[in-house]
Scaffold this motif. Structure first.
Motif, PDB file in Angstrom:
ATOM      1  N   TRP A  30       0.830  -1.202   0.000  1.00 19.56           N
ATOM      2  CA  TRP A  30       0.000   0.000   0.000  1.00 19.56           C
ATOM      3  C   TRP A  30       0.873   1.263   0.000  1.00 19.56           C
ATOM      4  O   TRP A  30       1.975   1.266   0.546  1.00 19.56           O
ATOM      5  CB  TRP A  30      -0.886   0.032   1.241  1.00 19.56           C
ATOM      6  N   SER A  31       0.345   2.325  -0.576  1.00 18.91           N
ATOM      7  CA  SER A  31       1.048   3.611  -0.569  1.00 18.91           C
ATOM      8  C   SER A  31       1.281   4.081   0.864  1.00 18.91           C
ATOM      9  O   SER A  31       0.421   3.917   1.730  1.00 18.91           O
ATOM     10  CB  SER A  31       0.224   4.679  -1.308  1.00 18.91           C
ATOM     11  N   THR A  54       3.841   0.369  -5.259  1.00 18.92           N
ATOM     12  CA  THR A  54       2.692   0.625  -4.388  1.00 18.92           C
ATOM     13  C   THR A  54       1.365   0.545  -5.135  1.00 18.92           C
ATOM     14  O   THR A  54       1.307   0.668  -6.361  1.00 18.92           O
ATOM     15  CB  THR A  54       2.803   2.005  -3.725  1.00 18.92           C
ATOM     16  N   TYR A  55       0.300   0.330  -4.358  1.00 13.68           N
ATOM     17  CA  TYR A  55      -1.066   0.331  -4.880  1.00 13.68           C
ATOM     18  C   TYR A  55      -1.963   1.052  -3.891  1.00 13.68           C
ATOM     19  O   TYR A  55      -1.555   1.321  -2.747  1.00 13.68           O
ATOM     20  CB  TYR A  55      -1.563  -1.096  -5.132  1.00 13.68           C
ATOM     21  N   ASP A  56      -3.186   1.370  -4.320  1.00 10.52           N
ATOM     22  CA  ASP A  56      -4.095   2.123  -3.451  1.00 10.52           C
ATOM     23  C   ASP A  56      -5.364   1.374  -3.100  1.00 10.52           C
ATOM     24  O   ASP A  56      -6.253   1.922  -2.456  1.00 10.52           O
ATOM     25  CB  ASP A  56      -4.443   3.483  -4.068  1.00 10.52           C
ATOM     26  N   SER A  57      -5.461   0.108  -3.523  1.00  9.27           N
ATOM     27  CA  SER A  57      -6.648  -0.675  -3.169  1.00  9.27           C
ATOM     28  C   SER A  57      -6.331  -2.159  -3.296  1.00  9.27           C
ATOM     29  O   SER A  57      -5.465  -2.568  -4.078  1.00  9.27           O
ATOM     30  CB  SER A  57      -7.839  -0.329  -4.075  1.00  9.27           C
ATOM     31  N   ASN A  58      -7.050  -2.956  -2.516  1.00 11.33           N
ATOM     32  CA  ASN A  58      -6.915  -4.402  -2.641  1.00 11.33           C
ATOM     33  C   ASN A  58      -7.277  -4.869  -4.045  1.00 11.33           C
ATOM     34  O   ASN A  58      -6.654  -5.793  -4.585  1.00 11.33           O
ATOM     35  CB  ASN A  58      -7.821  -5.102  -1.628  1.00 11.33           C
ATOM     36  N   GLU A  59      -8.282  -4.224  -4.630  1.00 10.86           N
ATOM     37  CA  GLU A  59      -8.730  -4.615  -5.959  1.00 10.86           C
ATOM     38  C   GLU A  59      -7.623  -4.441  -6.987  1.00 10.86           C
ATOM     39  O   GLU A  59      -7.418  -5.306  -7.860  1.00 10.86           O
ATOM     40  CB  GLU A  59      -9.961  -3.792  -6.367  1.00 10.86           C
ATOM     41  N   ALA A  60      -6.883  -3.322  -6.893  1.00  8.38           N
ATOM     42  CA  ALA A  60      -5.783  -3.072  -7.832  1.00  8.38           C
ATOM     43  C   ALA A  60      -4.670  -4.097  -7.651  1.00  8.38           C
ATOM     44  O   ALA A  60      -4.122  -4.618  -8.632  1.00  8.38           O
ATOM     45  CB  ALA A  60      -5.246  -1.659  -7.637  1.00  8.38           C
ATOM     46  N   MET A  61      -4.331  -4.384  -6.401  1.00  7.62           N
ATOM     47  CA  MET A  61      -3.293  -5.386  -6.121  1.00  7.62           C
ATOM     48  C   MET A  61      -3.709  -6.746  -6.657  1.00  7.62           C
ATOM     49  O   MET A  61      -2.948  -7.424  -7.356  1.00  7.62           O
ATOM     50  CB  MET A  61      -3.039  -5.437  -4.612  1.00  7.62           C
ATOM     51  N   TYR A  62      -4.928  -7.155  -6.347  1.00 11.87           N
ATOM     52  CA  TYR A  62      -5.419  -8.469  -6.741  1.00 11.87           C
ATOM     53  C   TYR A  62      -5.419  -8.624  -8.268  1.00 11.87           C
ATOM     54  O   TYR A  62      -4.960  -9.647  -8.800  1.00 11.87           O
ATOM     55  CB  TYR A  62      -6.826  -8.667  -6.185  1.00 11.87           C
ATOM     56  N   ASP A  73       7.625 -10.598  -4.814  1.00 10.77           N
ATOM     57  CA  ASP A  73       7.972 -11.594  -3.804  1.00 10.77           C
ATOM     58  C   ASP A  73       7.126 -11.468  -2.548  1.00 10.77           C
ATOM     59  O   ASP A  73       6.947 -12.441  -1.823  1.00 10.77           O
ATOM     60  CB  ASP A  73       9.452 -11.463  -3.432  1.00 10.77           C
ATOM     61  N   LEU A  74       6.617 -10.261  -2.265  1.00  9.41           N
ATOM     62  CA  LEU A  74       5.759 -10.037  -1.108  1.00  9.41           C
ATOM     63  C   LEU A  74       4.652  -9.066  -1.479  1.00  9.41           C
ATOM     64  O   LEU A  74       4.901  -8.077  -2.180  1.00  9.41           O
ATOM     65  CB  LEU A  74       6.556  -9.471   0.076  1.00  9.41           C
ATOM     66  N   ILE A  75       3.455  -9.350  -0.997  1.00 10.55           N
ATOM     67  CA  ILE A  75       2.316  -8.457  -1.172  1.00 10.55           C
ATOM     68  C   ILE A  75       1.669  -8.257   0.193  1.00 10.55           C
ATOM     69  O   ILE A  75       1.958  -8.995   1.144  1.00 10.55           O
ATOM     70  CB  ILE A  75       1.297  -9.020  -2.184  1.00 10.55           C
ATOM     71  N   ARG A 202     -16.327  15.392  -2.819  1.00  9.46           N
ATOM     72  CA  ARG A 202     -15.404  16.225  -3.597  1.00  9.46           C
ATOM     73  C   ARG A 202     -14.284  15.397  -4.212  1.00  9.46           C
ATOM     74  O   ARG A 202     -13.840  15.656  -5.322  1.00  9.46           O
ATOM     75  CB  ARG A 202     -14.817  17.331  -2.717  1.00  9.46           C
ATOM     76  N   VAL A 203     -13.843  14.372  -3.479  1.00 11.98           N
ATOM     77  CA  VAL A 203     -12.722  13.574  -3.976  1.00 11.98           C
ATOM     78  C   VAL A 203     -12.764  12.176  -3.381  1.00 11.98           C
ATOM     79  O   VAL A 203     -13.184  11.981  -2.240  1.00 11.98           O
ATOM     80  CB  VAL A 203     -11.372  14.266  -3.638  1.00 11.98           C
ATOM     81  N   PHE A 204     -12.362  11.198  -4.202  1.00 11.90           N
ATOM     82  CA  PHE A 204     -12.066   9.842  -3.730  1.00 11.90           C
ATOM     83  C   PHE A 204     -10.552   9.713  -3.672  1.00 11.90           C
ATOM     84  O   PHE A 204      -9.862  10.013  -4.650  1.00 11.90           O
ATOM     85  CB  PHE A 204     -12.625   8.788  -4.693  1.00 11.90           C
ATOM     86  N   ASP A 205     -10.032   9.243  -2.551  1.00 14.81           N
ATOM     87  CA  ASP A 205      -8.579   9.139  -2.427  1.00 14.81           C
ATOM     88  C   ASP A 205      -8.215   8.068  -1.400  1.00 14.81           C
ATOM     89  O   ASP A 205      -8.601   8.160  -0.242  1.00 14.81           O
ATOM     90  CB  ASP A 205      -7.972  10.479  -2.006  1.00 14.81           C
ATOM     91  N   SER A 206      -7.480   7.063  -1.871  1.00 18.43           N
ATOM     92  CA  SER A 206      -6.934   6.061  -0.959  1.00 18.43           C
ATOM     93  C   SER A 206      -5.416   6.096  -0.946  1.00 18.43           C
ATOM     94  O   SER A 206      -4.791   5.292  -0.254  1.00 18.43           O
ATOM     95  CB  SER A 206      -7.406   4.656  -1.364  1.00 18.43           C
ATOM     96  N   ASP A 207      -4.818   6.986  -1.715  1.00 17.09           N
ATOM     97  CA  ASP A 207      -3.358   7.103  -1.757  1.00 17.09           C
ATOM     98  C   ASP A 207      -2.837   7.889  -0.561  1.00 17.09           C
ATOM     99  O   ASP A 207      -2.032   7.407   0.223  1.00 17.09           O
ATOM    100  CB  ASP A 207      -2.907   7.789  -3.052  1.00 17.09           C
ATOM    101  N   SER A 208      -3.313   9.134  -0.434  1.00 18.36           N
ATOM    102  CA  SER A 208      -2.873   9.996   0.663  1.00 18.36           C
ATOM    103  C   SER A 208      -3.994  10.981   1.007  1.00 18.36           C
ATOM    104  O   SER A 208      -3.863  12.194   0.812  1.00 18.36           O
ATOM    105  CB  SER A 208      -1.602  10.764   0.259  1.00 18.36           C
TER     106      SER A 208
END
Length: 344
Positions: A30-31, A54-62, A73-75, A202-208
């Motif tokens: 994750w970020s 880095t990723y910002d969601s489980n869906e993106a990683m998966y 090697d690690l998630i 106003r905004v969706f944000d899972s990065d920062s």
């Protein structure tokens, strides 16, 4: 104090055995979820170079792991995705003989239903998702519950995570349901309720997400406690509110995906992260809670006693851990696409 603890980690002499492998490690995380100094110290001790993505969601990683098949090697999936990826045979079993620091973990966070006996996962951090409020602009009593997010004065001032499970949890808890609900009728109600909230976002944000709060772009955000902790350190008027309907709790774990090539390096890094001094340094810097019981002696009182990072038992009792929801996730995702489309 953060820098002091990290300095301790940089200087403590815990020998890590030299490895005969590639000397490379590819970490997908994750970020803003691991301090640079912790990674740098691992490289200094072992000579293993860590390549971090880095990723910002489980869906993106998966999706990336599912499509790519290898390369990491690690998630660091959340508990529901550990269960999903375990069932889909996407993870490699751990070699516990190489994880001598595993007993440092609290029994409360091991041997969970999503991964019995921790065959595939090592708990990394746990925390909550609740409401960060700029009390300087909204006042102390403006938000005490999820229901308050639908107040007209929140229009255009709201931030939500870019995450369907977390967003649906807002509506499900406000309707009195479990955040792990799979009843199609309940999910339809939650979807309709969220449709009315979308114009306020106003905004969706899972990065920062803390950045939008700190800049004043938004006044209220549903965010992870670590982000709220850092925002509160910079601006004490940004308070973290545990909504009275209940809130989401989660745990992220480290796993080795199938196709990983640097297994010795992966286990060395896992064992390093399980050191109590390292776990404490990560919790202190990131503002999330460590499942490492032995780390308590390394935590400063202002961290260990901070309710944003470590809620008391009475508060935690109102939290609900995310669980795997199986095939119902497809319905969540379908509704999520509709919601995001209506907000464009």
């Amino acid at each position: 104090m953060k820098k002091l603890l990290l300095a301790i980690v940089l200087t403590l002499a815990f020998a890590v055995p030299a490895l005969a492998g590639s000397g490379e490690l590819y970490l997908y995380i994750w970020s803003e979820y691991i301090p640079d100094e912790v990674v740098e110290n691992f490289t200094k001790e072992t000579g293993i170079k860590v390549h971090l993505s880095t990723y910002d969601s489980n869906e993106a990683m998966y999706a990336k792991i599912k499509l790519a098949g290898d390369g990491y090697d690690l998630i660091v999936p959340s508990s529901d995705y550990v269960g999903l990826m375990r069932r889909q045979d996407m993870l490699l079993p751990l070699d516990k003989s190489k994880l001598t620091n595993f007993p440092n973990l609290s029994d409360k966070f091991t041997d969970q239903p999503f991964d019995p006996d921790n065959t595939f996962s090592v708990p990394y951090m746990w925390g909550s998702t609740a409401i960060a409020v700029n009390t300087g602009t909204l006042g102390e009593a403006a938000v005490t519950s999820y229901a308050d997010l639908w107040k007209p004065e929140m229009n255009g001032r709201l931030l939500l995570p870019n995450d369907p499970r977390e967003v649906f949890a807002i509506a499900l808890k406000s309707l009195g349901y479990s955040l792990n609900d799979t009843d199609p009728a309940h999910l339809e109600q939650a979807y309709q309720k969220l449709k009315a909230l979308m114009p306020y976002v106003r905004v969706f944000d899972s990065d920062s997400p803390k950045q939008a709060l700190l800049s004043g772009e938004v006044s209220v955000g549903v965010i992870w406690n670590g982000e709220a902790y850092i925002a509160n350190q910079e601006n004490p008027e940004i308070q973290y509110v545990y909504p009275k309907e209940g809130f989401s709790m989660w745990m992220d774990s480290l796993c080795i995906p199938k196709g990983a090539k640097n297994l010795d390096e992966a286990h060395a890094f896992l064992n390093y992260l399980l050191r109590p001094d390292v776990a404490a340094a990560i919790s202190t810097e990131m503002g999330y809670s460590t499942p490492n019981a032995k780390a308590a002696e390394f935590l400063e009182p202002e961290v260990a006693g901070n309710p944003i990072v470590y809620p008391d038992a009475a508060t935690a009792a109102h939290g609900e851990f995310q669980d795997d929801i199986g095939e119902a996730m497809k319905l969540y995702e379908d509704y999520w696409v509709k919601l995001k489309g209506s907000n464009d």
